[in-house]
Scaffold this motif. Structure first.
Motif, PDB file in Angstrom:
ATOM      1  N   GLY A 108      31.063 -37.925  18.749  1.00  0.00           N
ATOM      2  CA  GLY A 108      30.957 -37.314  20.080  1.00  0.00           C
ATOM      3  C   GLY A 108      31.831 -36.096  20.309  1.00  0.00           C
ATOM      4  N   ALA A 109      32.576 -35.646  19.295  1.00  0.00           N
ATOM      5  CA  ALA A 109      33.359 -34.402  19.474  1.00  0.00           C
ATOM      6  C   ALA A 109      32.393 -33.239  19.686  1.00  0.00           C
ATOM      7  N   PHE A 110      31.252 -33.294  18.990  1.00  0.00           N
ATOM      8  CA  PHE A 110      30.158 -32.362  19.281  1.00  0.00           C
ATOM      9  C   PHE A 110      29.230 -33.092  20.240  1.00  0.00           C
ATOM     10  N   ASP A 111      28.999 -32.516  21.392  1.00  0.00           N
ATOM     11  CA  ASP A 111      28.083 -33.149  22.350  1.00  0.00           C
ATOM     12  C   ASP A 111      27.281 -32.076  23.064  1.00  0.00           C
ATOM     13  N   VAL A 112      26.000 -32.038  22.733  1.00  0.00           N
ATOM     14  CA  VAL A 112      25.118 -30.983  23.210  1.00  0.00           C
ATOM     15  C   VAL A 112      24.788 -31.161  24.706  1.00  0.00           C
ATOM     16  N   ILE A 163      21.481 -29.865  28.932  1.00  0.00           N
ATOM     17  CA  ILE A 163      21.703 -29.481  27.534  1.00  0.00           C
ATOM     18  C   ILE A 163      22.282 -28.070  27.425  1.00  0.00           C
ATOM     19  N   ASP A 164      23.189 -27.891  26.457  1.00  0.00           N
ATOM     20  CA  ASP A 164      23.707 -26.561  26.121  1.00  0.00           C
ATOM     21  C   ASP A 164      23.706 -26.462  24.587  1.00  0.00           C
ATOM     22  N   PHE A 165      22.721 -25.725  24.046  1.00  0.00           N
ATOM     23  CA  PHE A 165      22.614 -25.618  22.588  1.00  0.00           C
ATOM     24  C   PHE A 165      23.537 -24.542  22.008  1.00  0.00           C
ATOM     25  N   GLY A 166      24.428 -23.983  22.835  1.00  0.00           N
ATOM     26  CA  GLY A 166      25.273 -22.859  22.412  1.00  0.00           C
ATOM     27  C   GLY A 166      26.113 -23.123  21.163  1.00  0.00           C
ATOM     28  N   GLY A 167      26.449 -24.378  20.906  1.00  0.00           N
ATOM     29  CA  GLY A 167      27.306 -24.684  19.762  1.00  0.00           C
ATOM     30  C   GLY A 167      26.564 -24.871  18.460  1.00  0.00           C
ATOM     31  N   ILE A 168      25.232 -24.765  18.483  1.00  0.00           N
ATOM     32  CA  ILE A 168      24.444 -25.085  17.285  1.00  0.00           C
ATOM     33  C   ILE A 168      23.280 -24.110  17.067  1.00  0.00           C
ATOM     34  N   THR A 234      31.963 -19.696  11.856  1.00  0.00           N
ATOM     35  CA  THR A 234      33.305 -19.777  12.444  1.00  0.00           C
ATOM     36  C   THR A 234      33.250 -20.043  13.948  1.00  0.00           C
ATOM     37  N   SER A 235      34.082 -20.981  14.382  1.00  0.00           N
ATOM     38  CA  SER A 235      34.312 -21.193  15.816  1.00  0.00           C
ATOM     39  C   SER A 235      35.716 -20.707  16.115  1.00  0.00           C
ATOM     40  N   GLY A 236      35.868 -19.925  17.170  1.00  0.00           N
ATOM     41  CA  GLY A 236      37.202 -19.401  17.477  1.00  0.00           C
ATOM     42  C   GLY A 236      37.448 -19.321  18.966  1.00  0.00           C
ATOM     43  N   TYR A 238      38.981 -16.955  20.322  1.00  0.00           N
ATOM     44  CA  TYR A 238      38.932 -15.547  20.696  1.00  0.00           C
ATOM     45  C   TYR A 238      37.531 -15.105  21.106  1.00  0.00           C
ATOM     46  N   GLU A 239      36.512 -15.918  20.819  1.00  0.00           N
ATOM     47  CA  GLU A 239      35.132 -15.473  21.049  1.00  0.00           C
ATOM     48  C   GLU A 239      34.796 -15.343  22.532  1.00  0.00           C
ATOM     49  N   ARG A 240      35.161 -16.374  23.315  1.00  0.00           N
ATOM     50  CA  ARG A 240      34.886 -16.317  24.749  1.00  0.00           C
ATOM     51  C   ARG A 240      35.967 -17.121  25.465  1.00  0.00           C
ATOM     52  N   GLY A 250      39.455 -21.440  26.750  1.00  0.00           N
ATOM     53  CA  GLY A 250      38.408 -21.046  25.792  1.00  0.00           C
ATOM     54  C   GLY A 250      37.109 -21.798  26.025  1.00  0.00           C
ATOM     55  N   HIS A 251      36.062 -21.351  25.371  1.00  0.00           N
ATOM     56  CA  HIS A 251      34.707 -21.866  25.654  1.00  0.00           C
ATOM     57  C   HIS A 251      34.346 -23.153  24.916  1.00  0.00           C
ATOM     58  N   ILE A 252      35.250 -23.650  24.049  1.00  0.00           N
ATOM     59  CA  ILE A 252      34.948 -24.913  23.377  1.00  0.00           C
ATOM     60  C   ILE A 252      35.621 -26.036  24.156  1.00  0.00           C
ATOM     61  N   ILE A 253      34.814 -27.013  24.547  1.00  0.00           N
ATOM     62  CA  ILE A 253      35.286 -28.023  25.501  1.00  0.00           C
ATOM     63  C   ILE A 253      35.389 -29.401  24.855  1.00  0.00           C
ATOM     64  N   ASP A 254      36.468 -30.090  25.178  1.00  0.00           N
ATOM     65  CA  ASP A 254      36.647 -31.450  24.687  1.00  0.00           C
ATOM     66  C   ASP A 254      35.781 -32.372  25.548  1.00  0.00           C
ATOM     67  N   PRO A 255      34.731 -32.975  24.959  1.00  0.00           N
ATOM     68  CA  PRO A 255      33.816 -33.797  25.770  1.00  0.00           C
ATOM     69  C   PRO A 255      34.477 -35.064  26.308  1.00  0.00           C
ATOM     70  N   PHE A 256      35.692 -35.392  25.841  1.00  0.00           N
ATOM     71  CA  PHE A 256      36.358 -36.600  26.337  1.00  0.00           C
ATOM     72  C   PHE A 256      37.231 -36.310  27.564  1.00  0.00           C
ATOM     73  N   CYS A 278      26.657 -26.693   9.722  1.00  0.00           N
ATOM     74  CA  CYS A 278      27.928 -25.950   9.704  1.00  0.00           C
ATOM     75  C   CYS A 278      28.337 -25.590  11.125  1.00  0.00           C
ATOM     76  N   ASP A 279      27.350 -25.181  11.925  1.00  0.00           N
ATOM     77  CA  ASP A 279      27.646 -24.734  13.288  1.00  0.00           C
ATOM     78  C   ASP A 279      28.178 -25.888  14.139  1.00  0.00           C
ATOM     79  N   ALA A 280      27.496 -27.021  14.103  1.00  0.00           N
ATOM     80  CA  ALA A 280      27.961 -28.166  14.900  1.00  0.00           C
ATOM     81  C   ALA A 280      29.322 -28.639  14.393  1.00  0.00           C
ATOM     82  N   SER A 282      31.685 -26.865  12.900  1.00  0.00           N
ATOM     83  CA  SER A 282      32.791 -25.950  13.227  1.00  0.00           C
ATOM     84  C   SER A 282      33.247 -26.192  14.668  1.00  0.00           C
ATOM     85  N   THR A 283      32.297 -26.427  15.560  1.00  0.00           N
ATOM     86  CA  THR A 283      32.644 -26.709  16.958  1.00  0.00           C
ATOM     87  C   THR A 283      33.373 -28.059  17.052  1.00  0.00           C
ATOM     88  N   ALA A 284      32.840 -29.067  16.362  1.00  0.00           N
ATOM     89  CA  ALA A 284      33.416 -30.423  16.444  1.00  0.00           C
ATOM     90  C   ALA A 284      34.823 -30.482  15.850  1.00  0.00           C
TER      91      ALA A 284
HETATM   92  P1  AMP Z   1      30.673 -22.383  18.702  1.00  0.00           P
HETATM   93  O1  AMP Z   1      31.036 -20.944  18.880  1.00  0.00           O
HETATM   94  O2  AMP Z   1      29.578 -22.630  17.731  1.00  0.00           O
HETATM   95  O3  AMP Z   1      31.847 -23.255  18.441  1.00  0.00           O
HETATM   96  O4  AMP Z   1      30.032 -22.885  20.062  1.00  0.00           O
HETATM   97  C1  AMP Z   1      30.677 -22.824  21.275  1.00  0.00           C
HETATM   98  C2  AMP Z   1      29.656 -23.073  22.353  1.00  0.00           C
HETATM   99  O5  AMP Z   1      29.171 -24.435  22.229  1.00  0.00           O
HETATM  100  C3  AMP Z   1      30.187 -22.974  23.752  1.00  0.00           C
HETATM  101  O6  AMP Z   1      30.075 -21.652  24.239  1.00  0.00           O
HETATM  102  C4  AMP Z   1      29.315 -23.958  24.514  1.00  0.00           C
HETATM  103  O7  AMP Z   1      28.073 -23.357  24.785  1.00  0.00           O
HETATM  104  C5  AMP Z   1      29.066 -25.051  23.500  1.00  0.00           C
HETATM  105  N1  AMP Z   1      30.084 -26.120  23.471  1.00  0.00           N
HETATM  106  C6  AMP Z   1      31.359 -26.109  23.938  1.00  0.00           C
HETATM  107  N2  AMP Z   1      31.996 -27.257  23.662  1.00  0.00           N
HETATM  108  C7  AMP Z   1      31.090 -28.030  22.991  1.00  0.00           C
HETATM  109  C8  AMP Z   1      31.149 -29.343  22.430  1.00  0.00           C
HETATM  110  N3  AMP Z   1      32.253 -30.094  22.481  1.00  0.00           N
HETATM  111  N4  AMP Z   1      30.024 -29.809  21.817  1.00  0.00           N
HETATM  112  C9  AMP Z   1      28.906 -29.066  21.760  1.00  0.00           C
HETATM  113  N5  AMP Z   1      28.795 -27.832  22.261  1.00  0.00           N
HETATM  114  C10 AMP Z   1      29.876 -27.309  22.863  1.00  0.00           C
END
Ligand code: AMP
Ligand code: MG
Length: 336
Positions: A108-112, A163-168, A234-236, A238-240, A250-256, A278-280, A282-284
């Motif tokens: 669940g660290a990656f959660d769409v 749903i937010d497919f941004g991480g994958i 790469t997930s960083g 610095y991206e957003r 930052g734009h990566i969120i802890d789903p817990f 790889c994409d999921a 890197s986010t997880a």
């Molecule tokens: P990435 O650059 O591939 O790491 O994706 C970051 C994007 O994934 C964010 O801008 C959100 O749209 C989405 N996101 C953020 N946190 C999560 C998470 N924990 N699981 C899945 N998607 C996420």
């Protein structure tokens, strides 16, 4: 036939054959390049030996973007999030299936289904702000990938889940483009999909591509990897991100917790054959933090480069050809 004529014919044949080979080599080494904007990022494609495929690649990216966008009222995902309209599109289904599988392997660290929280922080529309605890709790209650319903050949969600497919999505796009290019006979291409790099084959001269990992703190690079036929994703932080009261969100969120991740990791790169995965990952891994991410990367056999303020965590399989850049050459390196 006269012996002299035979020699002349033989020489001509050799000439024709070698000229033919030369022109084929020259042709497959010609680089065709184009860049465009899709999925909220700048993309840049270089394809060797085939110009015609570029336009179709750009169309494939635009088509996928149109289906997945959370802000475009014409997109399938927008209708799902807004009205709960089930989606039977094959790309959306493939993405949702992959997302559920990868949520399970990352606990669940990656959660769409992160959308209620990512939009609350303003990351989907750019209207950034820190929400109240009550708002966060309410949004967080709607985040749970186990609620995704994939029965009867369509993607459906209970009311409130989104749903937010941004991480994958960029990883999946990389897989789509690579499949198309290979089917068209392309042997060499380098696709830069905004932080996701796809190396198709090797360079036209047979050497590996050199792919740089961006410095999360500045303009330069952390290191250069020599790769072929893989994705470098790469997930960083610095991206957003946005700043409020001196704090960086930052734009990566802890789903817990519902909070933007702030655990000391600056960037996580995953190298592998399947861009979607790889994409999921890197986010997880970013969500997990360095210690847990190292354990999980080892357990799942992932190839990674992870950067903190003073340490680089690098998989043994990548360590050989890696060239560290600038200040990173003096960082502590932990080999996984
Ligand atoms: P990435 O650059 O591939 O790491 O994706 C970051 C994007 O994934 C964010 O801008 C959100 O749209 C989405 N996101 C953020 N946190 C999560 C998470 N924990 N699981 C899945 N998607 C996420
Ligand atoms: Mg990702």
């Amino acid at each position: 036939m006269h012996r002299f004529s035979l020699v002349i014919i033989a020489i001509c044949l050799v000439l024709v054959l070698s000229l033919g080979t030369l022109s084929i080599t020259a042709c497959t080494r010609t680089a065709y390049q184009d860049s465009f904007w899709a999925m909220n990022t700048y993309m840049d494609l270089t394809v060797y030996g085939n110009k015609k495929v570029l336009a179709e690649c750009i169309k494939l990216a635009a088509d996928l973007d149109r289906k997945l966008s959370v802000t475009d009222p014409a997109s399938a995902v927008y209708a799902l999030n807004k009205q709960g309209t089930p989606v039977d599109d094959k790309d959306v289904l493939a993405l949702a299936q992959a997302a559920v599988r990868l949520s399970e392997t990352t606990d669940g660290a990656f959660d769409v289904t992160i959308y209620p929280v990512s939009s609350l922080w303003g990351f989907t529309k750019g209207d950034y702000h820190v929400p109240t605890e009550a708002q966060l709790a309410e949004a967080l209650a709607k985040v749970d990938y186990r609620k995704i319903d994939l029965s009867n050949g369509r993607l459906a969600l209970p009311q409130g889940n989104q749903i937010d497919f941004g991480g994958i999505a960029k990883g999946y796009l990389g897989d789509v483009l690579k499949r198309y290019l290979v089917a068209q006979g392309v042997k060499s291409a380098l696709l830069n999909l905004g932080g996701n790099v796809v190396a198709v084959g090797s360079r036209p001269d047979g050497k590996p591509y050199r792919v740089a990992i961006k410095d999360p703190l500045g303009e330069g690079y952390v290191c250069i990897l020599s790769v072929q036929d893989v994705n470098v994703v790469t997930s960083g932080l610095y991206e957003r991100y946005f700043l409020q009261d001196g704090v960086k969100y930052g734009h990566i969120i802890d789903p817990f917790t519902g909070y933007p991740v702030n655990n000391g990791l600056l960037s996580v790169t995953v190298v592998g054959e399947v861009g979607t995965d790889c994409d999921a990952y890197s986010t997880a891994l970013f969500v997990m933090g360095a210690n847990k991410a190292c354990q999980v990367a080892k357990a799942l056999g992932l190839q990674v480069v992870m950067v903190t303020h003073d340490t680089l965590y690098v998989s043994a399989t990548l360590a050989d050809g890696i060239q560290y850049q600038g200040q990173y050459a003096s960082y502590k390196v932990v080999t996984l």
